[in-house]
Design an enzyme around this catalytic site. Structure first.
Site, PDB file in Angstrom:
ATOM      1  CB  SER A 206       5.510  23.213  11.090  1.00  0.00           C
ATOM      2  OG  SER A 206       5.819  22.564  12.283  1.00  0.00           O
ATOM      3  CG  ASN A 207       9.256  24.730  14.680  1.00  0.00           C
ATOM      4  OD1 ASN A 207       9.729  23.733  15.194  1.00  0.00           O
ATOM      5  ND2 ASN A 207       8.220  25.382  15.219  1.00  0.00           N
ATOM      6  N   PRO A 208      11.414  22.779  12.342  1.00  0.00           N
ATOM      7  CG  PRO A 208      13.539  23.060  11.461  1.00  0.00           C
ATOM      8  CD  PRO A 208      12.415  23.812  12.075  1.00  0.00           C
ATOM      9  CB  SER A 209      10.925  21.495  17.144  1.00  0.00           C
ATOM     10  OG  SER A 209      10.965  20.818  18.375  1.00  0.00           O
ATOM     11  CB  ALA A 273       9.970  24.920  18.402  1.00  0.00           C
TER      12      ALA A 273
END
Ligand code: CTP
Length: 395
Positions: A206-209, A273
């Site tokens: 995943s990503n930190p959005s 994102a």
């Protein structure tokens, strides 16, 4: 003349309350002001009543044979309420629905928009209790304007998060409550937050959005009268009151949900994102660790914005792009390829605009390579300008 009720709490910034009242009156509104007993340690009654152009309302004037119960009278009178120098204590009381003084009793009695301009020490602002109270108030549709980071009046804290917005900024936000509903009847579809691409039942890429940018667009669109659907990846911020949220996890789920609502929409804003890749094979059982190095085969996810761009019709389509180099050129290329009206280019490596922050600095980039640079501002302000730009294209 619109009627604005100002409630002043006991923070050092209460000394700025007369200026807030002045600035609000300069926007053409009538004001009344309530101050708590302890707020009057920071600002004088005369300063408040003269700045408001009306008498000051306090615990002492709460009930009188002539005026009756003033919290009800004031709540009926107000078309908007703004709580200034809002303290952690007053937020907590309001979040619990306590009503043991004139300010809190009035707040419990109003049906009009409520805005909070908090002012407190960084530790108090960042305490989970304050965060939970803020989330509760937001879930009822209350709007938070600030705080921001800067010089703090309290001992021991030079600078930090918790400074109240300047009186001009507060007045500007109050003015907006009465702004025309220029998006009334418009249907806005927003994607927000990250996606999660599961490798097995307990692990994902995943990503930190944080979802803050998408939710800011939703709040702004709602305040301008739009209907809003948010297709949101997993986030930990509360949904804007009045929006419909469709929770999703993976890019494929996000694509399906966006496609489901696409026909309905007039404007689509893709702030999400989206993970570009997912595991070629999602294991159904948890994978135990092995001692060797592992290679995970990933396959590309579909590009949601590009897929929607293919069947755009009369809709306005806005994308986002994060670039660390050749930003305008690359964003213009994306706008062309994905058939978007424009792309909001942002810069993950610039100070104050990283994932999860309250501010952003964007450049609107159009498919022909022209662009409009904006300074750093709050995500809500970016949302306002984004919707202005999109509106021009809708007409
Ligand atoms: N986007 C999308 N579907 C994807 C990837 C991105 O809809 N699978 C959308 C994003 O929501 C954003 C825009 O496309 O509005 C641009 O995202 P970005 O990741 O910057 O673009 P990419 O095309 O993935 O380009 P890059 O090669 O820079 O990763």
């Amino acid at each position: 003349m619109h009627r604005v009720l100002v409630i002043v709490c006991a923070s050092v910034a209460a000394m700025k309350a007369p200026f807030v009242l002045r600035r609000i009156r300069e926007t053409g509104c009538e004001t009344r002001v309530i101050a708590s007993d302890s707020a009057l340690n920071f600002v004088t009654p005369l300063a408040l009543s003269s700045a408001s152009g009306n008498e000051l309302y306090t615990r002492g004037s709460w009930f009188s044979p002539q005026a009756g119960a003033q919290h009800l009278e004031l709540a009926h009178w107000a078309e908007a309420v703004v709580v200034v120098a809002a303290s952690a204590d007053f937020m907590a009381k309001a979040a619990l629905g306590l009503a043991d003084d004139l300010g809190s009793a009035t707040l419990l009695s109003v049906r009009c928009p409520v805005m909070w301009a908090p002012a407190m020490n960084t530790a108090m602002w960042e305490h989970p209790a304050t965060g939970a109270h803020k989330a509760k108030l937001q879930s009822w549709g209350h709007q938070f304007i600030g705080p921001t980071s800067g010089k703090l009046g309290t001992r021991g804290e030079g600078e930090g998060m918790g400074r109240m917005l300047e009186p001009e900024e507060i007045a500007e936000q109050v003015k907006r409550v009465f702004a025309p509903k220029d998006l009334a009847g418009k249907k806005v579809l927003i994607s927000a937050g990250p996606t999660r691409e599961y490798l097995d039942p307990v692990r994902f890429v995943s990503n930190p959005s944080s979802g803050k940018m998408g939710f800011a667009v939703a709040e702004e669109a709602l305040s301008r009268g739009a209907e809003v659907v948010i297709v949101s990846g997993p986030v930990s911020i509360p949904a804007p009151a009045g929006s419909k949220v469709v929770p999703v996890e993976s890019a494929l789920q996000m694509k399906a949900a966006m496609e489901d609502h696409f026909e309905w929409s007039d404007l689509v804003v893709m702030t999400a994102a989206v993970a570009d890749y997912r595991a070629a094979e999602q294991k159904h059982e948890k994978q135990a660790k092995i001692s060797e190095q592992v290679t995970i085969e990933m396959v590309p996810n579909p590009d949601i914005l590009a897929a929607l761009g293919q069947k755009k019709g009369n809709r306005v389509l806005v994308g986002f792009a994060m670039e660390t180099h050749a930003g305008v050129e690359r964003a213009a290329g994306k706008a062309q390829r994905k058939n978007a009206d424009f792309i909001c280019l942002n810069y993950p490596t610039r100070e104050g605009t990283s994932f999860g922050g309250d501010d952003n600095q964007v450049t609107f980039v159009f498919p022909d390579g022209t662009f409009q640079d904006l300074p750093r501002m709050s995500k809500r302000e970016v949302a306002r300008l984004l919707l202005n730009e999109a509106m021009q294209r809708m007409q």
